[in-house]
Motif scaffolding. Structure first.
Motif, short mmCIF file in Angstrom:
data_model
loop_
_atom_site.label_atom_id
_atom_site.label_comp_id
_atom_site.label_asym_id
_atom_site.label_seq_id
_atom_site.Cartn_x
_atom_site.Cartn_y
_atom_site.Cartn_z
N LEU A 1 24.14 -22.50 -14.79
CA LEU A 1 25.86 -22.48 -14.65
C LEU A 1 26.46 -24.12 -14.25
O LEU A 1 27.23 -24.28 -14.93
N ARG A 2 26.10 -24.09 -12.82
CA ARG A 2 26.99 -25.16 -12.37
C ARG A 2 26.56 -26.12 -13.10
O ARG A 2 27.58 -27.58 -13.33
N ARG A 3 25.26 -26.88 -13.27
CA ARG A 3 25.37 -27.68 -14.53
C ARG A 3 25.72 -27.77 -15.86
O ARG A 3 26.20 -28.94 -15.59
N LYS A 4 26.04 -26.72 -16.52
CA LYS A 4 26.43 -27.24 -17.25
C LYS A 4 28.27 -27.19 -17.13
O LYS A 4 28.96 -28.07 -18.26
N LEU A 5 28.53 -27.18 -16.09
CA LEU A 5 30.16 -27.07 -15.32
C LEU A 5 30.17 -28.51 -15.31
O LEU A 5 31.51 -29.27 -16.02
N VAL A 6 28.84 -28.96 -14.80
CA VAL A 6 29.05 -30.33 -14.46
C VAL A 6 29.80 -31.40 -15.57
O VAL A 6 29.93 -32.63 -16.08
N ARG A 7 28.40 -30.58 -16.78
CA ARG A 7 28.23 -31.68 -17.51
C ARG A 7 29.42 -31.86 -18.93
O ARG A 7 30.32 -32.39 -19.55
N ARG A 8 30.57 -30.79 -18.23
CA ARG A 8 31.70 -30.33 -19.12
C ARG A 8 32.63 -31.31 -18.67
O ARG A 8 34.23 -30.20 -18.43
N GLY A 9 32.49 -31.93 -17.13
CA GLY A 9 33.57 -32.45 -16.14
C GLY A 9 34.01 -31.69 -15.28
O GLY A 9 35.29 -32.10 -14.55
N PHE A 10 33.68 -30.24 -14.83
CA PHE A 10 34.17 -29.88 -13.59
C PHE A 10 32.93 -30.40 -12.68
O PHE A 10 31.80 -29.92 -11.80
N ASP A 11 33.76 -30.76 -11.15
CA ASP A 11 32.75 -30.94 -10.98
C ASP A 11 32.89 -29.98 -9.10
O ASP A 11 34.85 -29.67 -8.79
N VAL A 12 32.31 -29.02 -9.57
CA VAL A 12 31.82 -27.62 -8.57
C VAL A 12 31.09 -27.30 -7.95
O VAL A 12 29.30 -27.63 -8.55
N THR A 13 30.57 -27.45 -6.68
CA THR A 13 30.01 -26.56 -5.43
C THR A 13 29.54 -25.54 -5.85
O THR A 13 29.87 -24.23 -6.74
N GLN A 14 28.20 -24.73 -5.48
CA GLN A 14 27.33 -23.32 -5.71
C GLN A 14 28.05 -22.33 -4.85
O GLN A 14 28.71 -21.19 -4.99
N ALA A 15 28.99 -22.82 -3.77
CA ALA A 15 29.90 -22.32 -2.79
C ALA A 15 31.23 -21.72 -3.92
O ALA A 15 31.62 -20.70 -3.67
N THR A 16 31.78 -22.60 -4.63
CA THR A 16 33.09 -22.48 -5.47
C THR A 16 32.52 -21.50 -6.36
O THR A 16 33.26 -20.59 -7.14
N LEU A 17 31.48 -21.56 -7.09
CA LEU A 17 30.70 -21.08 -8.31
C LEU A 17 30.46 -19.59 -8.21
O LEU A 17 30.96 -19.00 -8.01
N SER A 18 29.65 -19.55 -6.75
CA SER A 18 29.55 -17.76 -5.82
C SER A 18 30.74 -16.55 -6.08
O SER A 18 30.87 -16.51 -6.78
N ARG A 19 32.21 -17.96 -5.78
CA ARG A 19 33.96 -17.66 -5.77
C ARG A 19 34.01 -17.21 -6.88
O ARG A 19 34.55 -15.94 -7.42
N ASP A 20 33.88 -17.89 -7.65
CA ASP A 20 33.93 -17.77 -9.36
C ASP A 20 33.84 -16.42 -10.30
O ASP A 20 34.23 -15.72 -10.62
N ILE A 21 32.34 -16.32 -9.42
CA ILE A 21 31.48 -15.69 -10.61
C ILE A 21 32.08 -13.64 -9.83
O ILE A 21 31.99 -13.25 -10.84
#
Length: 148
Positions: free
Chosen positions: A25-45
């Motif tokens: 999921l993080r890699r797909k977000l990066v491809r869409r231009g989102f600079d997201v860390t695993q910690a941020t993604l965990s919070r989002d989830i």
């Protein structure tokens, strides 16, 4: 990009096709231009109440809104992912299928059962802490009935 835009992108990605891991999921977000860390993604989830099922990450009732009613029912989650319950005094160890402990713990936490002080989830194990041994026994029996 804003948190709101990132949340919308996460909902869209998960709705499109199964996503097996946070890293995918993080890699797909990066491809869409989102600079997201695993910690941020965990919070989002967590904020989106996304859970991981046998087919990968999924939105509650398919929409990702924060409404309490959108969470999967504890009976549904336990019967799908719960395997066995073991008691050790005032604590229960709930064994789940691989990768399912977190949605199971979340479902238990949201029940607000008086027998549950708190939960701690790993990959396939949930530690449930109860206020005392008697209530742990009551909860163990309830969970075993749900598991079947």
């Amino acid at each position: 990009m804003s948190k709101h835009e990132r949340h919308n992108a996460i909902r869209e990605l998960i709705a499109q096709r199964p996503i097996a891991s946070q890293d995918e999921l993080r890699r797909k977000l990066v491809r869409r231009g989102f600079d997201v860390t695993q910690a941020t993604l965990s919070r989002d989830i967590h904020e989106l109440r996304i859970y991981k099922g046998p087919g990968g990450y999924a939105l509650p009732n398919g929409n990702g809104h924060d409404e309490q009613d959108d969470l999967p029912d504890v009976d549904e989650v336990m019967s799908s992912f719960g395997l066995k319950v073991k008691q050790a005094q005032n604590q229960l160890v709930l064994v789940t299928t691989a990768g399912s402990a977190q949605p199971v713990a979340l479902a238990i936490d949201h029940e607000d059962w008086p027998e549950v002080v708190g939960t701690l989830a790993g990959d396939d194990t949930v530690l449930i802490i109860c206020p005392d041994q008697k209530r742990a026994t009551v909860l163990a029996e309830r969970l075993e009935k749900i598991i079947g």
